[in-house]
Motif scaffolding. Structure first.
Motif, PDB file in Angstrom:
ATOM      1  N   HIS A   1       1.648   9.257  -5.493  1.00  0.00           N
ATOM      2  CA  HIS A   1       1.567  10.541  -4.736  1.00  0.00           C
ATOM      3  C   HIS A   1       0.210  10.896  -4.238  1.00  0.00           C
ATOM      4  O   HIS A   1      -0.477  11.841  -4.564  1.00  0.00           O
ATOM      5  CB  HIS A   1       2.009  11.646  -5.644  1.00  0.00           C
ATOM      6  N   VAL A   2      -0.412   9.942  -3.641  1.00  0.00           N
ATOM      7  CA  VAL A   2      -1.647   9.916  -3.086  1.00  0.00           C
ATOM      8  C   VAL A   2      -1.418   9.893  -1.683  1.00  0.00           C
ATOM      9  O   VAL A   2      -0.676   9.002  -1.200  1.00  0.00           O
ATOM     10  CB  VAL A   2      -2.836   9.003  -3.812  1.00  0.00           C
ATOM     11  N   ARG A   3      -2.449  10.350  -0.807  1.00  0.00           N
ATOM     12  CA  ARG A   3      -2.465  10.255   0.820  1.00  0.00           C
ATOM     13  C   ARG A   3      -3.293   9.445   1.201  1.00  0.00           C
ATOM     14  O   ARG A   3      -3.347   9.094   2.533  1.00  0.00           O
ATOM     15  CB  ARG A   3      -2.722  11.714   1.150  1.00  0.00           C
ATOM     16  N   ARG A   4      -4.263   8.628   0.457  1.00  0.00           N
ATOM     17  CA  ARG A   4      -5.251   7.789   0.919  1.00  0.00           C
ATOM     18  C   ARG A   4      -5.597   6.814  -0.173  1.00  0.00           C
ATOM     19  O   ARG A   4      -5.382   7.189  -1.314  1.00  0.00           O
ATOM     20  CB  ARG A   4      -6.453   8.400   1.534  1.00  0.00           C
ATOM     21  N   LEU A   5      -6.000   5.611   0.294  1.00  0.00           N
ATOM     22  CA  LEU A   5      -6.403   4.656  -0.912  1.00  0.00           C
ATOM     23  C   LEU A   5      -7.810   4.006  -0.520  1.00  0.00           C
ATOM     24  O   LEU A   5      -7.842   3.399   0.828  1.00  0.00           O
ATOM     25  CB  LEU A   5      -5.250   3.424  -0.676  1.00  0.00           C
ATOM     26  N   PRO A   6      -8.665   3.746  -1.305  1.00  0.00           N
ATOM     27  CA  PRO A   6      -9.732   3.039  -0.970  1.00  0.00           C
ATOM     28  C   PRO A   6      -9.309   1.543  -0.906  1.00  0.00           C
ATOM     29  O   PRO A   6      -8.292   1.120  -1.626  1.00  0.00           O
ATOM     30  CB  PRO A   6     -10.675   3.117  -2.129  1.00  0.00           C
ATOM     31  N   VAL A   7      -9.672   0.702   0.128  1.00  0.00           N
ATOM     32  CA  VAL A   7      -9.410  -0.628   0.196  1.00  0.00           C
ATOM     33  C   VAL A   7     -10.586  -1.714  -0.287  1.00  0.00           C
ATOM     34  O   VAL A   7     -11.724  -1.344   0.027  1.00  0.00           O
ATOM     35  CB  VAL A   7      -9.192  -0.998   1.516  1.00  0.00           C
TER      36      VAL A   7
ATOM     37  N   ALA B   1       0.946  -1.145  -0.030  1.00  0.00           N
ATOM     38  CA  ALA B   1      -0.189   0.034   0.130  1.00  0.00           C
ATOM     39  C   ALA B   1       0.819   1.301   0.029  1.00  0.00           C
ATOM     40  O   ALA B   1       0.534   2.257  -0.864  1.00  0.00           O
ATOM     41  CB  ALA B   1      -1.151  -0.003   1.270  1.00  0.00           C
ATOM     42  N   MET B   2       2.008   1.232   0.748  1.00  0.00           N
ATOM     43  CA  MET B   2       2.787   2.244   0.829  1.00  0.00           C
ATOM     44  C   MET B   2       3.539   2.638  -0.494  1.00  0.00           C
ATOM     45  O   MET B   2       3.735   3.574  -0.941  1.00  0.00           O
ATOM     46  CB  MET B   2       3.693   2.168   1.946  1.00  0.00           C
ATOM     47  N   ASP B   3       3.885   1.734  -1.301  1.00  0.00           N
ATOM     48  CA  ASP B   3       4.391   1.662  -2.606  1.00  0.00           C
ATOM     49  C   ASP B   3       3.229   2.414  -3.502  1.00  0.00           C
ATOM     50  O   ASP B   3       3.827   3.300  -4.361  1.00  0.00           O
ATOM     51  CB  ASP B   3       4.886   0.323  -3.048  1.00  0.00           C
ATOM     52  N   ILE B   4       2.245   1.859  -3.312  1.00  0.00           N
ATOM     53  CA  ILE B   4       1.153   2.238  -4.360  1.00  0.00           C
ATOM     54  C   ILE B   4       0.976   3.951  -4.075  1.00  0.00           C
ATOM     55  O   ILE B   4       0.900   4.688  -5.057  1.00  0.00           O
ATOM     56  CB  ILE B   4      -0.169   1.816  -4.110  1.00  0.00           C
ATOM     57  N   MET B   5       0.976   4.208  -2.781  1.00  0.00           N
ATOM     58  CA  MET B   5       0.712   5.701  -2.379  1.00  0.00           C
ATOM     59  C   MET B   5       1.888   6.501  -2.751  1.00  0.00           C
ATOM     60  O   MET B   5       1.790   7.504  -3.458  1.00  0.00           O
ATOM     61  CB  MET B   5       0.752   5.898  -0.590  1.00  0.00           C
ATOM     62  N   GLY B   6       3.240   5.887  -2.742  1.00  0.00           N
ATOM     63  CA  GLY B   6       4.297   6.632  -3.156  1.00  0.00           C
ATOM     64  C   GLY B   6       4.498   6.930  -4.598  1.00  0.00           C
ATOM     65  O   GLY B   6       4.978   7.990  -5.179  1.00  0.00           O
ATOM     66  N   ALA B   7       4.043   5.677  -5.331  1.00  0.00           N
ATOM     67  CA  ALA B   7       4.161   5.878  -6.804  1.00  0.00           C
ATOM     68  C   ALA B   7       3.305   6.871  -7.386  1.00  0.00           C
ATOM     69  O   ALA B   7       3.544   7.494  -8.316  1.00  0.00           O
ATOM     70  CB  ALA B   7       3.938   4.343  -7.575  1.00  0.00           C
TER      71      ALA B   7
END
Length: 166
Positions: free
Chosen positions: A119-125, A111-117
């Protein structure tokens, strides 16, 4: 020994001085209670709901049909800065429709990799069926990682032992 180490998936996890490796799944730290906003609601309605919930973003649509995310920044830049009327502009006109998600079974590192790639601060799961079952934010991740480090636990323990209010 402190700092960060690569966990093999491109992300890093805190090192606490032990060689024990733990894998945290997204489902363990995500927020499970979600409020969705309709794409046909006004931005004013969305901002009011954000204030009531004390959040900076809302998923748009439903658990079965996620169509976007509306953030406080979307409102600021796409409505306020452009002189839009928040009582007339619809959520669908201001939301971000590019969606980046993770699965409830993903590791925190993924999840952190997705956020970093992206540049988002939140992810729907999402669950296996593609339904939204949670929401993961940088705050959730930070809180988890900070509490897992020995330094934070020790400092909180010392404060508690000294009788000071925490």
């Amino acid at each position: 020994m402190s700092g960060a180490r690569n966990n093999g998936s491109g992300g890093s996890v805190p090192q606490t001085g032990t060689t024990r490796k733990t894998t945290v799944q997204v489902s363990e730290i995500m927020a499970k209670a979600l409020e969705f906003i309709s794409p046909d609601a006004t931005v004013q309605d969305a901002a009011t709901l954000m204030g009531e919930l004390d959040v900076g973003a809302l998923p748009v649509g439903s658990a079965d049909d996620l169509v976007g995310i509306l953030t406080d920044r979307d409102i600021l830049f796409r409505v306020v800065a452009e002189g839009g009327d928040n009582t007339r502009v619809l959520v669908r006109e201001a939301m971000s429709s590019a969606l980046f998600t993770c699965r409830d079974t993903d590791t925190l590192a993924t999840a952190m990799d997705i956020m970093g790639a992206y540049h988002v601060r939140r992810l729907p799961v999402l669950d296996e069926g593609g339904q939204v079952v949670g929401w993961l934010t940088l705050s959730d991740i930070s809180r988890r990682l900070l509490l897992e480090t020995g330094t934070i636990r020790e400092a909180l323990g010392e404060l508690s032992a000294s009788g000071q209010d925490v």
